[in-house]
Motif scaffolding. Structure first.
Motif, PDB file in Angstrom:
ATOM      1  N   ASN A 146      48.865  31.589  41.831  1.00 22.75           N
ATOM      2  CA  ASN A 146      48.048  32.581  42.533  1.00 22.75           C
ATOM      3  C   ASN A 146      47.312  33.405  41.475  1.00 22.75           C
ATOM      4  O   ASN A 146      47.876  34.340  40.914  1.00 22.75           O
ATOM      5  CB  ASN A 146      48.916  33.505  43.391  1.00 22.75           C
ATOM      6  CG  ASN A 146      49.556  32.809  44.572  1.00 22.75           C
ATOM      7  OD1 ASN A 146      48.872  32.304  45.456  1.00 22.75           O
ATOM      8  ND2 ASN A 146      50.883  32.767  44.588  1.00 22.75           N
ATOM      9  N   MET A 147      46.071  33.046  41.183  1.00 27.59           N
ATOM     10  CA  MET A 147      45.310  33.702  40.123  1.00 27.59           C
ATOM     11  C   MET A 147      44.259  34.616  40.744  1.00 27.59           C
ATOM     12  O   MET A 147      43.447  34.173  41.566  1.00 27.59           O
ATOM     13  CB  MET A 147      44.662  32.663  39.221  1.00 27.59           C
ATOM     14  CG  MET A 147      45.662  31.745  38.537  1.00 27.59           C
ATOM     15  SD  MET A 147      44.872  30.575  37.398  1.00 27.59           S
ATOM     16  CE  MET A 147      44.209  31.689  36.156  1.00 27.59           C
ATOM     17  N   ILE A 148      44.271  35.879  40.351  1.00 25.94           N
ATOM     18  CA  ILE A 148      43.360  36.865  40.913  1.00 25.94           C
ATOM     19  C   ILE A 148      42.583  37.505  39.770  1.00 25.94           C
ATOM     20  O   ILE A 148      43.116  38.309  39.001  1.00 25.94           O
ATOM     21  CB  ILE A 148      44.132  37.923  41.729  1.00 25.94           C
ATOM     22  CG1 ILE A 148      44.930  37.218  42.836  1.00 25.94           C
ATOM     23  CG2 ILE A 148      43.164  38.951  42.311  1.00 25.94           C
ATOM     24  CD1 ILE A 148      45.921  38.109  43.540  1.00 25.94           C
ATOM     25  N   LEU A 149      41.326  37.106  39.653  1.00 28.55           N
ATOM     26  CA  LEU A 149      40.440  37.617  38.601  1.00 28.55           C
ATOM     27  C   LEU A 149      39.560  38.712  39.202  1.00 28.55           C
ATOM     28  O   LEU A 149      38.915  38.512  40.220  1.00 28.55           O
ATOM     29  CB  LEU A 149      39.576  36.474  38.058  1.00 28.55           C
ATOM     30  CG  LEU A 149      38.600  36.797  36.938  1.00 28.55           C
ATOM     31  CD1 LEU A 149      39.309  37.307  35.704  1.00 28.55           C
ATOM     32  CD2 LEU A 149      37.755  35.561  36.602  1.00 28.55           C
ATOM     33  N   GLY A 150      39.568  39.877  38.555  1.00 27.24           N
ATOM     34  CA  GLY A 150      38.876  41.038  39.111  1.00 27.24           C
ATOM     35  C   GLY A 150      39.845  41.979  39.805  1.00 27.24           C
ATOM     36  O   GLY A 150      39.468  42.753  40.680  1.00 27.24           O
ATOM     37  N   ALA A 151      41.102  41.923  39.393  1.00 31.55           N
ATOM     38  CA  ALA A 151      42.157  42.717  40.030  1.00 31.55           C
ATOM     39  C   ALA A 151      42.323  44.082  39.367  1.00 31.55           C
ATOM     40  O   ALA A 151      43.419  44.631  39.303  1.00 31.55           O
ATOM     41  CB  ALA A 151      43.476  41.955  39.980  1.00 31.55           C
ATOM     42  N   LEU A 163      47.466  38.620  37.677  1.00 29.36           N
ATOM     43  CA  LEU A 163      46.403  39.600  37.861  1.00 29.36           C
ATOM     44  C   LEU A 163      45.606  39.760  36.567  1.00 29.36           C
ATOM     45  O   LEU A 163      46.184  40.007  35.502  1.00 29.36           O
ATOM     46  CB  LEU A 163      46.987  40.958  38.273  1.00 29.36           C
ATOM     47  CG  LEU A 163      47.814  40.973  39.570  1.00 29.36           C
ATOM     48  CD1 LEU A 163      48.388  42.365  39.816  1.00 29.36           C
ATOM     49  CD2 LEU A 163      46.964  40.530  40.759  1.00 29.36           C
ATOM     50  N   MET A 164      44.282  39.644  36.670  1.00 34.03           N
ATOM     51  CA  MET A 164      43.422  39.754  35.500  1.00 34.03           C
ATOM     52  C   MET A 164      42.238  40.659  35.813  1.00 34.03           C
ATOM     53  O   MET A 164      41.689  40.601  36.924  1.00 34.03           O
ATOM     54  CB  MET A 164      42.909  38.367  35.093  1.00 34.03           C
ATOM     55  CG  MET A 164      43.990  37.423  34.626  1.00 34.03           C
ATOM     56  SD  MET A 164      43.357  35.715  34.497  1.00 34.03           S
ATOM     57  CE  MET A 164      43.257  35.273  36.245  1.00 34.03           C
ATOM     58  N   PRO A 165      41.813  41.488  34.864  1.00 32.53           N
ATOM     59  CA  PRO A 165      40.630  42.324  35.090  1.00 32.53           C
ATOM     60  C   PRO A 165      39.369  41.472  35.217  1.00 32.53           C
ATOM     61  O   PRO A 165      39.326  40.319  34.783  1.00 32.53           O
ATOM     62  CB  PRO A 165      40.567  43.215  33.842  1.00 32.53           C
ATOM     63  CG  PRO A 165      41.898  43.091  33.193  1.00 32.53           C
ATOM     64  CD  PRO A 165      42.432  41.748  33.556  1.00 32.53           C
TER      65      PRO A 165
END
Length: 354
Positions: free
Chosen positions: A220-225, A240-242
């Motif tokens: 579950n990869m969330i870019l822009g978190a 979670l990635m900015p």
């Protein structure tokens, strides 16, 4: 007085610090328009919406490649066609300094004027009023970018007869999506992801996020978190990635299902991130309103339906491939060549929608 030329002179006006889709769309558009031979100038307006002085990276790169430069906050702008991109940049302003003189003024409405439920998306009256009072043009038009965006523009104008002197362009001023197409994977896995710029409106309720990105998924990869990270929210099964923490291409290479829902009070006006995922060979699941822009290859659903959709397509790889390939064929409607044809016709035609 405006000088007659073989091709009309084009002036672009925007706040170039817009992150995400707006700056990427304008960057690609400039490449196509310059490639058609149009004389182009780009004017930057310092609005209260953003801080800093640097244009968004995609736009800065395009300007450098094309040998264009930004003229910041000019006292006046004169051209045959003046194109103002995303008037929402003026939502916090009470003045608009440049005086605009044009044969035709086009305001491209990147953001929806009307939210789900009928509420106004932002104070378009203020934004359009600033531009209107600052400009003298033979024709003034609003240019929607998608069917859902057009519905909002026409509804907004219909309810406000004081703006009857603004017309609605007949064809959508769509985002150019001529990304390199990559084939879908032969054996999709339960690897899910989403990316967008940060912002509360870009994300659904936490319960919907948890349903869409569950513990049993392989990834579950969330870019822009950025917001989740700033609030200290953690889930052991989420990565979670900015925003801009990794290249979008590298991010998309790590997933098979792009799952994209937003706040229930907000919808994408186009959905460039969806186009990027489709081009990368990923199956996209989003809300039905957003899906309609991209045709039958993109699945419109609710968060509670995601698990079943993912499981069915993992169990039937041929169905997964067919769905992605259908979406990629539909994406060809938004090619650079198609935009160039639309743009060239727009520079001479006078037809507008009712």
């Amino acid at each position: 007085m405006l000088r007659a030329t073989a091709l009309p002179r084009i002036a672009y006006v925007l706040d170039p610090r817009f992150p995400g889709g707006t700056s990427s769309a304008v960057a690609r558009e400039l490449r196509v328009v310059r490639g058609l031979g149009y004389p182009v100038s780009v004017f930057a307006v310092t609005s209260a919406m953003f801080r800093g002085a640097e244009p968004a990276p995609a736009l800065a790169e395009a300007l450098e490649d094309l040998g264009l430069w930004l003229t910041w906050d000019p006292p006046s702008i004169a051209a045959d066609r003046v194109i103002v991109h995303n008037p929402a940049f003026l939502k916090f302003d009470r003045a608009f300094a440049p005086r605009i003189l044009a044969r035709r003024l086009e305001v491209v409405t990147h953001e929806n004027l009307v939210r789900p439920g009928g509420a106004e998306g932002f104070d378009m009256g203020n934004c359009l009023g600033l531009i209107d009072r600052a400009s003298l043009a033979v024709e003034k038009r609003l240019a929607p970018i998608s069917p859902i965006n057009r519905d909002g523009v026409t509804a907004w104008l219909r309810a406000r007869p004081q703006w009857a002197h603004w017309q609605v362009a007949a064809d959508d001023w769509f985002n150019i999506c001529d990304f390199e197409l990559r084939p879908p994977g032969a054996a999709p896995r339960d690897r899910r992801g989403r990316h967008s710029r940060a912002g509360y409106e870009k994300f659904p309720a936490l319960a919907a996020m948890e349903t869409s990105f569950p513990p049993h998924a392989e990834a579950n990869m969330i870019l822009g978190a950025d917001t989740f990270i700033a609030e200290g929210l953690t889930r052991p099964h989420w990565t979670l990635m900015p925003f801009r923490a990794m290249p979008v291409e590298a991010f998309l290479a790590e997933i098979d299902f792009f799952i994209y829902f937003t706040a229930p009070t907000w919808r994408e006006s186009f959905g460039r991130v969806i186009a990027e995922a489709v081009a990368a060979g990923k199956l996209v699941i989003t809300d039905p309103e957003t899906a309609q822009t991209f045709g039958s290859g993109v699945i419109g659903a609710r968060p509670e339906e995601v698990d079943d959709i993912v499981a069915r397509h993992i169990a039937a790889p041929a169905s997964y491939r067919n769905r992605v390939e259908t979406a990629q064929r539909d994406l060809q409607r938004f090619s650079g060549a198609g935009f160039g044809t639309m743009f060239a016709a727009r520079m001479v035609e006078r037809k507008t929608a009712a």
